[in-house]
Design a protein around this motif. Structure first.
Motif, short mmCIF file in Angstrom:
data_model
loop_
_atom_site.label_atom_id
_atom_site.label_comp_id
_atom_site.label_asym_id
_atom_site.label_seq_id
_atom_site.Cartn_x
_atom_site.Cartn_y
_atom_site.Cartn_z
N PRO A 131 -6.21 -1.97 -2.52
CA PRO A 131 -5.78 -3.02 -1.86
C PRO A 131 -5.98 -4.37 -2.98
O PRO A 131 -5.39 -5.13 -3.10
CB PRO A 131 -6.74 -3.33 -0.82
CG PRO A 131 -7.92 -2.42 -1.09
CD PRO A 131 -7.37 -1.25 -1.79
N ALA A 132 -6.74 -3.92 -4.02
CA ALA A 132 -7.09 -5.09 -4.88
C ALA A 132 -5.81 -5.07 -5.74
O ALA A 132 -5.47 -6.10 -6.49
CB ALA A 132 -8.39 -4.93 -5.89
N VAL A 133 -5.12 -4.08 -6.22
CA VAL A 133 -3.98 -4.02 -7.03
C VAL A 133 -2.80 -4.50 -6.21
O VAL A 133 -1.67 -5.28 -7.00
CB VAL A 133 -3.65 -2.59 -7.38
CG1 VAL A 133 -2.29 -2.55 -8.17
CG2 VAL A 133 -4.65 -1.90 -8.22
N ALA A 134 -2.85 -4.38 -4.85
CA ALA A 134 -1.56 -4.93 -4.05
C ALA A 134 -0.24 -4.40 -4.49
O ALA A 134 0.77 -5.35 -4.67
CB ALA A 134 -1.74 -6.68 -4.14
N SER A 135 -0.20 -3.14 -4.80
CA SER A 135 1.05 -2.44 -5.08
C SER A 135 2.14 -2.77 -3.65
O SER A 135 1.57 -2.39 -2.77
CB SER A 135 1.12 -1.03 -5.42
OG SER A 135 2.08 -0.26 -5.13
N GLU A 136 3.27 -3.21 -3.83
CA GLU A 136 4.31 -3.40 -2.76
C GLU A 136 4.60 -2.08 -2.16
O GLU A 136 5.37 -1.90 -1.05
CB GLU A 136 5.52 -4.10 -3.17
CG GLU A 136 4.89 -5.60 -3.61
CD GLU A 136 6.41 -6.19 -4.00
OE1 GLU A 136 7.43 -6.02 -3.76
OE2 GLU A 136 6.06 -7.33 -4.71
N PHE A 150 -7.64 3.94 3.11
CA PHE A 150 -8.31 3.47 1.89
C PHE A 150 -7.67 2.11 1.76
O PHE A 150 -8.41 1.15 1.52
CB PHE A 150 -8.11 4.41 0.85
CG PHE A 150 -8.23 3.84 -0.51
CD1 PHE A 150 -9.77 3.12 -0.60
CD2 PHE A 150 -7.58 3.99 -1.76
CE1 PHE A 150 -9.99 2.56 -1.98
CE2 PHE A 150 -7.85 3.41 -2.93
CZ PHE A 150 -9.26 2.52 -3.02
N PHE A 151 -6.32 2.05 1.71
CA PHE A 151 -5.65 0.73 1.51
C PHE A 151 -6.15 -0.53 2.64
O PHE A 151 -6.41 -1.47 2.12
CB PHE A 151 -4.26 0.80 1.62
CG PHE A 151 -3.38 -0.53 1.29
CD1 PHE A 151 -3.23 -0.86 0.01
CD2 PHE A 151 -3.23 -1.16 2.31
CE1 PHE A 151 -2.48 -2.07 0.09
CE2 PHE A 151 -2.37 -2.38 2.22
CZ PHE A 151 -2.10 -2.77 0.81
N GLU A 152 -6.55 0.01 3.83
CA GLU A 152 -6.86 -1.04 4.89
C GLU A 152 -8.24 -1.19 5.02
O GLU A 152 -8.77 -1.72 5.94
CB GLU A 152 -6.25 -0.54 6.17
CG GLU A 152 -4.62 -0.37 6.10
CD GLU A 152 -4.13 0.24 7.62
OE1 GLU A 152 -4.87 0.54 8.42
OE2 GLU A 152 -2.95 0.01 7.84
N GLY A 153 -8.94 -0.71 4.06
CA GLY A 153 -10.51 -0.72 4.06
C GLY A 153 -11.17 0.09 5.40
O GLY A 153 -12.53 -0.29 5.36
N ASP A 159 -12.21 9.50 0.25
CA ASP A 159 -11.65 10.17 1.37
C ASP A 159 -10.16 10.62 1.17
O ASP A 159 -9.75 11.14 1.87
CB ASP A 159 -11.79 9.22 2.65
CG ASP A 159 -13.45 9.16 2.97
OD1 ASP A 159 -14.23 10.23 2.50
OD2 ASP A 159 -13.61 8.19 3.34
N VAL A 160 -9.74 10.06 0.11
CA VAL A 160 -8.07 10.23 0.12
C VAL A 160 -7.88 11.77 -0.39
O VAL A 160 -8.63 12.34 -1.30
CB VAL A 160 -7.43 9.21 -1.07
CG1 VAL A 160 -5.98 9.63 -1.15
CG2 VAL A 160 -7.83 7.87 -0.45
N GLY A 161 -6.87 12.34 0.18
CA GLY A 161 -6.78 13.78 -0.07
C GLY A 161 -5.86 13.98 -1.52
O GLY A 161 -5.06 14.82 -1.60
#
Length: 554
Positions: A131-136, A150-153, A159-161
């Motif tokens: 989320p800190a990178v804020a990729s569209e 992960f993106f939503e905190g 935990d990402v596969g």
């Protein structure tokens, strides 16, 4: 190829001398001139300075052209639109279709000669989800187990596969079977990047030739803002023997008239999509064999800011949508065989039964011609009978003669049919993208080109979590209950199969079209021009150009 041409040139010179011709044998300076003539150089007009050429931050076609030729993902789309092994030499798919194990090429290297590893892919994909990178385009990785959390905190990156089993084995676990996953990962966001390059200059490393590293057929040797980018072969590319070009000059000529003049003067070899002035199209179609109209999976539309007056009123949005004549726009303004758009998903995509999605979904009551009486009814419902009392509407578009012509045509239609004033504002491309993204507009021009061959590529950008939802249609930030229903259908479609999935996707488009967060105008065609000497160029229906096999033959 180069050596053969050089030998023939020297033999011709010798024969001419032996036969008493006036030409002398080449001197040292003549040899240099011959070698310069033999240099394989292609000039391609991007049309603008890309906002980004960082794989995880790019969200536009122009930047994508640079990325697609300087980086390479696990898979690459071939000329027929099929995903083929690229950075990976093979892939194993589990029986439940949930786990993909990619075996990387052992000869795949970065432009500094270091190996491309599974850890580089893992870093890049987690970076897109950070989320800190804020990729569209972070939402494109929500198919991966734990990605959205992960993106939503709500979860951690651990935990990402994603697992770098070893240097050459990359394992990906999905949250549900995704039939088009291999096509999806051909997209720019999934291309690897090197952490040691990124951390040196997080916001601009990809445009800095002294820092940037790439693993594709070319690398950036020069980057001149608002002027040009120079690409040269990546001598460490695993398939370098297939690369014939010595240099690619990517110009950034915004004005289509200027670009066409440069093309006619042989200063440009290729004009990318839709860079020919509309008034020139009929003549070029007849007289110029280097002019091409090619398929292009995309929709040209206007975005309504549903969080800002007056377009926060659905009756205003309906009035504006029904008051334009799409037939007139494609026949009198764009003139390149475009099809009037009555829905968001374009023609050319099919459902699980093989039915064309657009034909099956219908037109949602939107005519290809103007329905003036109904448009006036909706404007009156909004409190502006015949446009009375309505402040001028501001319409923004990025600087381009084609966009300007369309905006002027629509400005006139809204004035004539609804009695409202429209102020046109043009902005430089990078500024325009930021303005639209933060919602500082009422109505804005837009275009969406498919990222892969599935209706989802046109629908999931309107989810509440999409970085491309510039309509500001987001139930977490405003009173938009239909957006929440839309999200649910998109999420259901990610785990559904067959007809159940079709039902979700058709239902999702119906919601967004009933809400009219966008005003579809036409479905794209690609207008391009390519000199005859440019051989083996590749451009697929998604508008992706690949130069790895191009050769210049005079």
């Amino acid at each position: 190829m180069k050596k053969i041409f050089y030998v023939v040139t020297l033999l011709m010179a010798v024969l001419l001398t032996a036969c008493g011709g006036e030409k002398e044998q080449p001197k040292e300076t003549d040899t240099a001139a011959v070698e310069k003539q033999m240099e394989q150089v292609m000039t391609f007009n991007l049309g603008a300075d890309p906002k980004s050429v960082d794989p995880q931050l790019n969200s536009a076609t122009d930047g994508g052209i640079v990325v697609n030729n300087t980086f390479e993902g696990l898979m690459r789309v071939d000329a027929n639109g099929k995903a083929q092994p690229a950075g990976a030499e093979s892939v194993e798919i589990s029986d439940d279709k949930m786990t993909y194990t990619f075996h990387l090429r052992k000869d795949a290297k970065w432009s500094d000669g270091k190996p491309v590893t599974a850890a580089d892919y893992k870093y890049a994909w987690l970076r897109a989800l950070d989320p800190a990178v804020a990729s569209e385009y972070s939402f494109q990785l929500y198919y991966i187990k734990g990605g959205q959390e992960f993106f939503e905190g709500k979860g951690t990156k651990e935990d990402v596969g994603l697992e770098a089993v070893d240097d050459h084995t990359f394992k990906v676990t999905l949250k549900a079977p995704t039939a088009y996953f291999l096509n999806l990962i051909t997209f720019y966001t999934f291309m690897p990047v090197r952490e040691d390059a990124v951390v040196q200059k997080p916001e601009g490393w990809a445009k800095d030739p002294s820092i940037t590293l790439s693993n594709g057929p070319f690398k950036i040797s020069e980057y001149h803002m608002n002027d040009k980018v120079i690409l040269v072969p990546n001598e460490h590319y695993w398939n370098k023997d297939s690369v014939k070009l010595d240099k690619i000059v990517l110009t950034m000529i915004v004005d289509s008239g200027t670009a066409l003049t440069a093309y006619d003067n042989n200063e440009i070899d290729v004009l990318g999509s839709n860079q020919v002035p509309v008034q020139e199209i009929p003549k070029r179609q007849v007289e110029d064999p280097t002019f091409h109209i090619v398929p292009f999976l995309g929709t040209y539309y206007y975005i309504f800011n549903v969080n800002k007056a007056p377009t926060n009123d659905i009756n205003v949005r309906k009035a504006l949508t029904l008051a334009i004549d799409r037939e007139e726009i494609v026949t009198e303004v764009t003139k390149a065989g475009q099809q009037p758009a009555t829905g968001f998903v374009p023609t050319g995509l099919v459902d699980s039964k093989g039915n064309d999605f657009r034909a099956t979904a219908g037109d949602y009551g939107i005519s290809t011609t103007a329905d003036v009486e109904k448009a006036k009814e909706y404007l009156a419902k909004a409190g502006y009978p015949n446009g009375e009392g309505m402040a001028p509407v501001e319409l923004i578009y990025n600087t381009n003669e084609g966009h300007k012509a369309i905006a002027e045509a629509i400005q006139e239609m809204w004035k004539k049919n609804l009695g409202i004033e429209v102020n046109l504002v043009n902005q430089e491309w990078a500024v325009f993208q930021d303005t639209r993204h933060v919602g500082n507009f009422e109505v804005a021009r837009a275009g969406w080109i498919g990222d892969y061959n599935d209706p989802m590529t046109f629908l999931d950008l309107w989810t509440s979590y999409s970085g491309n939802n510039d309509a500001q249609w987001n139930y977490t930030k405003g009173d938009f209950p239909e957006n929440k229903k839309f999200d649910a259908l998109i999420e259901n479609s990610k785990v559904a199969q067959g007809e159940a999935r079709d039902k979700d996707l058709y239902g999702a488009e119906k919601i967004m079209m009933d809400e009219l967060i966008t005003m579809p105008i036409y479905y794209y065609t690609g207008v391009i021009m390519v000199k005859d000497k440019v051989k083996n160029w590749e451009r697929d229906i998604l508008g992706t150009w690949y130069f790895g096999n191009v050769e210049i033959i005079e």
